[in-house]
Structure formats: structure tokens, C-alpha cells
Design an enzyme around this catalytic site. Sequence first.
Site, PDB file in Angstrom:
ATOM      1  N   HIS A 193       0.799  -1.232   0.000  1.00 13.74           N
ATOM      2  CA  HIS A 193       0.000   0.000   0.000  1.00 13.74           C
ATOM      3  C   HIS A 193       0.829   1.279   0.000  1.00 13.74           C
ATOM      4  CE1 HIS A 193       1.009  -0.146   4.253  1.00 13.74           C
ATOM      5  NE2 HIS A 193       0.659   1.123   4.328  1.00 13.74           N
TER       6      HIS A 193
HETATM    7  C1  UD1 Z   1      -2.095   5.521   5.888  1.00 12.09           C
HETATM    8  C2  UD1 Z   1      -0.768   5.986   6.508  1.00 12.09           C
HETATM    9  C3  UD1 Z   1       0.274   4.907   6.375  1.00 12.09           C
HETATM   10  C4  UD1 Z   1      -0.238   3.584   6.902  1.00 12.09           C
HETATM   11  C5  UD1 Z   1      -1.528   3.237   6.224  1.00 12.09           C
HETATM   12  C6  UD1 Z   1      -2.107   1.933   6.711  1.00 12.09           C
HETATM   13  C7  UD1 Z   1      -0.226   8.370   6.394  1.00 12.09           C
HETATM   14  C8  UD1 Z   1       0.558   9.378   5.674  1.00 12.09           C
HETATM   15  N1  UD1 Z   1      -0.275   7.164   5.820  1.00 12.09           N
HETATM   16  O1  UD1 Z   1      -1.877   5.346   4.499  1.00 12.09           O
HETATM   17  O2  UD1 Z   1       1.424   5.288   7.086  1.00 12.09           O
HETATM   18  O3  UD1 Z   1       0.736   2.589   6.673  1.00 12.09           O
HETATM   19  O4  UD1 Z   1      -2.467   4.293   6.472  1.00 12.09           O
HETATM   20  O5  UD1 Z   1      -3.251   1.576   6.015  1.00 12.09           O
HETATM   21  O6  UD1 Z   1      -0.785   8.659   7.415  1.00 12.09           O
HETATM   22  N2  UD1 Z   1      -9.213   5.096   1.930  1.00 12.09           N
HETATM   23  C9  UD1 Z   1     -10.389   4.387   1.934  1.00 12.09           C
HETATM   24  N3  UD1 Z   1     -10.981   4.115   3.130  1.00 12.09           N
HETATM   25  C10 UD1 Z   1     -10.453   4.510   4.318  1.00 12.09           C
HETATM   26  C11 UD1 Z   1      -9.261   5.242   4.317  1.00 12.09           C
HETATM   27  C12 UD1 Z   1      -8.639   5.529   3.114  1.00 12.09           C
HETATM   28  O7  UD1 Z   1     -10.883   4.005   0.882  1.00 12.09           O
HETATM   29  O8  UD1 Z   1     -11.046   4.211   5.371  1.00 12.09           O
HETATM   30  C13 UD1 Z   1      -8.537   5.370   0.632  1.00 12.09           C
HETATM   31  C14 UD1 Z   1      -8.861   6.761   0.136  1.00 12.09           C
HETATM   32  O9  UD1 Z   1      -8.909   6.716  -1.245  1.00 12.09           O
HETATM   33  C15 UD1 Z   1      -7.634   7.551   0.536  1.00 12.09           C
HETATM   34  C16 UD1 Z   1      -6.540   6.507   0.390  1.00 12.09           C
HETATM   35  O10 UD1 Z   1      -7.150   5.276   0.793  1.00 12.09           O
HETATM   36  O11 UD1 Z   1      -7.445   8.663  -0.256  1.00 12.09           O
HETATM   37  C17 UD1 Z   1      -5.342   6.790   1.238  1.00 12.09           C
HETATM   38  O12 UD1 Z   1      -5.716   6.945   2.611  1.00 12.09           O
HETATM   39  P1  UD1 Z   1      -4.752   7.757   3.602  1.00 12.09           P
HETATM   40  O13 UD1 Z   1      -5.310   7.725   4.972  1.00 12.09           O
HETATM   41  O14 UD1 Z   1      -4.419   9.085   3.013  1.00 12.09           O
HETATM   42  O15 UD1 Z   1      -3.398   6.958   3.539  1.00 12.09           O
HETATM   43  P2  UD1 Z   1      -3.092   5.387   3.488  1.00 12.09           P
HETATM   44  O16 UD1 Z   1      -2.556   5.084   2.133  1.00 12.09           O
HETATM   45  O17 UD1 Z   1      -4.244   4.584   3.991  1.00 12.09           O
END
Ligand code: UD1
Length: 361
Positions: A203
Site C-alpha cells: 500500500h
Molecule cells: C495511511 C498511513 C500509512 C499507513 C496506512 C495503513 C499516512 C501518511 N499514511 O496510508 O502510514 O501505513 O495508512 O493503512 O498517514 N481510503 C479508503 N478508506 C479509508 C481510508 C482511506 O478508501 O477508510 C482510501 C482513500 O482513497 C484515501 C486513500 O485510501 O485517499 C489513502 O488513505 P490515507 O489515509 O491518506 O493513507 P493510506 O494510504 O491509507
Amino acid sequence: MIYTIVGARPNFMKAAPIHTAFARAGIPHAIVHTGQHYDEALSRVFFDDLGMPRPALDLGVGSGTHAEQTGAVMVGLERAFAADVPRAVLVVGDVNSTMAAAIVCAKMGIYCAHVEAGLRSGDWSMPEEVNRAVTDAVADLLLTPSADADRNLLSEGCAADAIVRVGNVMIDTLRAHLPRARALEVAGRFGLREGAYAVLTLHRPSNVDEPATLARILGAVAEIAGSLPVVFPTHPRTRKQIQATGLQEKLERAKGLVLCEPLGYLQFLSLTSGARLVLTDSGGLQEESTVLGIPCLTLRDNTERPITVEIGTNVLVGTNRDKILAEAKRALAGGGRRGAVPELWDGHTAERIVAAVAARA
Ligand code: UD1
């Protein structure tokens, strides 16, 4: 009240034993959720699996750019802390919510302890590296998992008396829940036998946001799956990229490759604990594999958890196809590292955290 701030999936298994240890010590403690992760499969299922109480407050910040997410957490927490000043705040790990909460505490003069302090990859292109360094720079108490973390903090000029080595709190959760997880026998639901499959997680933006890198990694994994089935619980970020880059059909056709939704804590632990091999770019899974004694190939060029390479089962393989395949072959031929468990990863870290915080805050 003492609060532990959680935001994203890797935070929940760290907060759970901390909450239990505060309760046992009779110290008022509650969880605050920023809402960085909000999908049932990335958030609520962990509260249920780990028996954590509902958060005292959920800011519901959701997804966004780094600035949007960090800013929304800061605004929400500042407001909440102004209305109800905490005795202390604990932040865990290295996600955006961790850093945002630590900055708010520093500006408001609230005592802040960082759990998992001092980890450094040296790779500033990782958003988590920025989060780690900023959080440690502003936190009052630096609770570290290993000696390398202590050394990093000292070399950055942190005061020695602000550093307390407590061990790895996520391993408290693993040890507490392993028997229940094993009993679920999740591999069987995928038609797989214990010790006869691999687990993949992927991821990191650096691995999944660039189509050529994503295709290269998944191409190598598909080759491995030809001889050893690979289960791939797919993070929403990665799933979107797989669909956007047209890889979905190719992956569905790959023999032995099983894509599924993200799993809850117990289901995932059940799956990994029975695996022959783990392939990942997660930080936590490098540590869990080390404790479980399962060979782990980390699909990155660096790690903020070098102890898992030095004494654990972890090997850094990067994203080069040949290197991934060669190391997988080596692990499967029996040459996979057995490794040892680092000191203080003993299931009692949360008690040490509570003792350290209660003595100072
Ligand atoms: C975040 C953390 C990362 C961690 C990871 C675990 C930061 C910078 N990154 O990354 O360190 O390893 O979580 O999973 O804090 N999304 C969903 N549903 C959700 C949450 C997110 O669909 O409940 C999708 C959305 O499209 C979002 C993307 O995932 O834009 C990224 O989510 P985000 O929280 O920005 O970062 P992660 O890649 O999940």
C-alpha cells in the site's frame, strides 16, 4: 483524562493494550479517533476484534491531501483539547494523525508521549519519515521499541532522560490474540493448507501510485503464485490503482493469486501466522513476521525497523523482479531466516508505557 489518539489502521493494535493497561492501573484513559481511516474494514472491525471501547470522540476527518488531513486533525483536536484539557496525550506510530496530534499538544503545552519513537528509514520521500521526525522533535516523552531507536534520537539531540525504551506494544496485541486468531483457521476458507501459501500486502504510495512499479511488483508476485499460492488482501489505495491501470483482469487470471478485501485483525493474524512466506511493504508486518518466525520479504529499499533485518526474519528485496524472485526462491528452499525476537518484545510493553507516563505526566 489521558487520551490516546488513533487515526489509521496500524494505530488500533497499538492503542488497544495501552487502554487495557491504563484501566488496570486505575488511571482514567480514553481513545480519540481522528477518522483518518473510516471504512468498516480499516477501522471498526479492529475495535470489535480487539475489544476496544468506542472512541470518546471521533473527529471524522476522512481522506484528503496530506495538508488537508493533517490540518483537519489539528483543528479538531485543538478545539477538543481547549474544551477539555487532557492530563496527557499519547500518540502512536507514524501516520498523519500522529504528527498532527503531537504538534497540537506542543503548541497547547499538553504533555505528549510518542509510542514507537525513534524509528528512522532515512528516506525523506516517505510521508511517514516526516511524521516520525516531526513527532519526535515536539513530543515530551519518547517511548522506543529498540536500541537503534534510542541511538537515532540521541544523535538528533534529544535529551537522554526523555527517552524510555519500552519495547514493541503491537507485540502485546499479537501475543494476546494469537490463540484466538489461530483457532479461526482462515487459510482453510481460501482453500489453503497451513504452511503452503504466502501473504502479500502492498500500500505504500511509492509502490502503488506509479503504474510501472506496481505492475513490476505484481508481475513478480504472480510468478511466485505459480508455485506457491499468494493471498493478497488489497488496501483501498492499491485496489483503486489496480483498477485504474487495467491490471485487474491480468491478476484475476494469474494462477494461485487470490485477491480479497482487507481483513480484520484476527482474520489477518490467522492468515499470516500460518503462512510460509510474507511479502509486504508494511512496517508492522515486518515486526509481526519476526515475532512469528516467518520469512518476510520487504518490498522496499530501506526500513525504519532495521532490527527485523539484523536479528529477525526480514530481508529487504526492493522492487526489482529478479531480486524478489531470487529471495523468494531462497526462502522457499528452506534458506529463509528463522531469526530471533528482539528484547522487550515480550507482551508487557503497555505496562511499561503506563508506568513511564504516570510517573511523569
Ligand atoms: C495511511 C498511513 C500509512 C499507513 C496506512 C495503513 C499516512 C501518511 N499514511 O496510508 O502510514 O501505513 O495508512 O493503512 O498517514 N481510503 C479508503 N478508506 C479509508 C481510508 C482511506 O478508501 O477508510 C482510501 C482513500 O482513497 C484515501 C486513500 O485510501 O485517499 C489513502 O488513505 P490515507 O489515509 O491518506 O493513507 P493510506 O494510504 O491509507
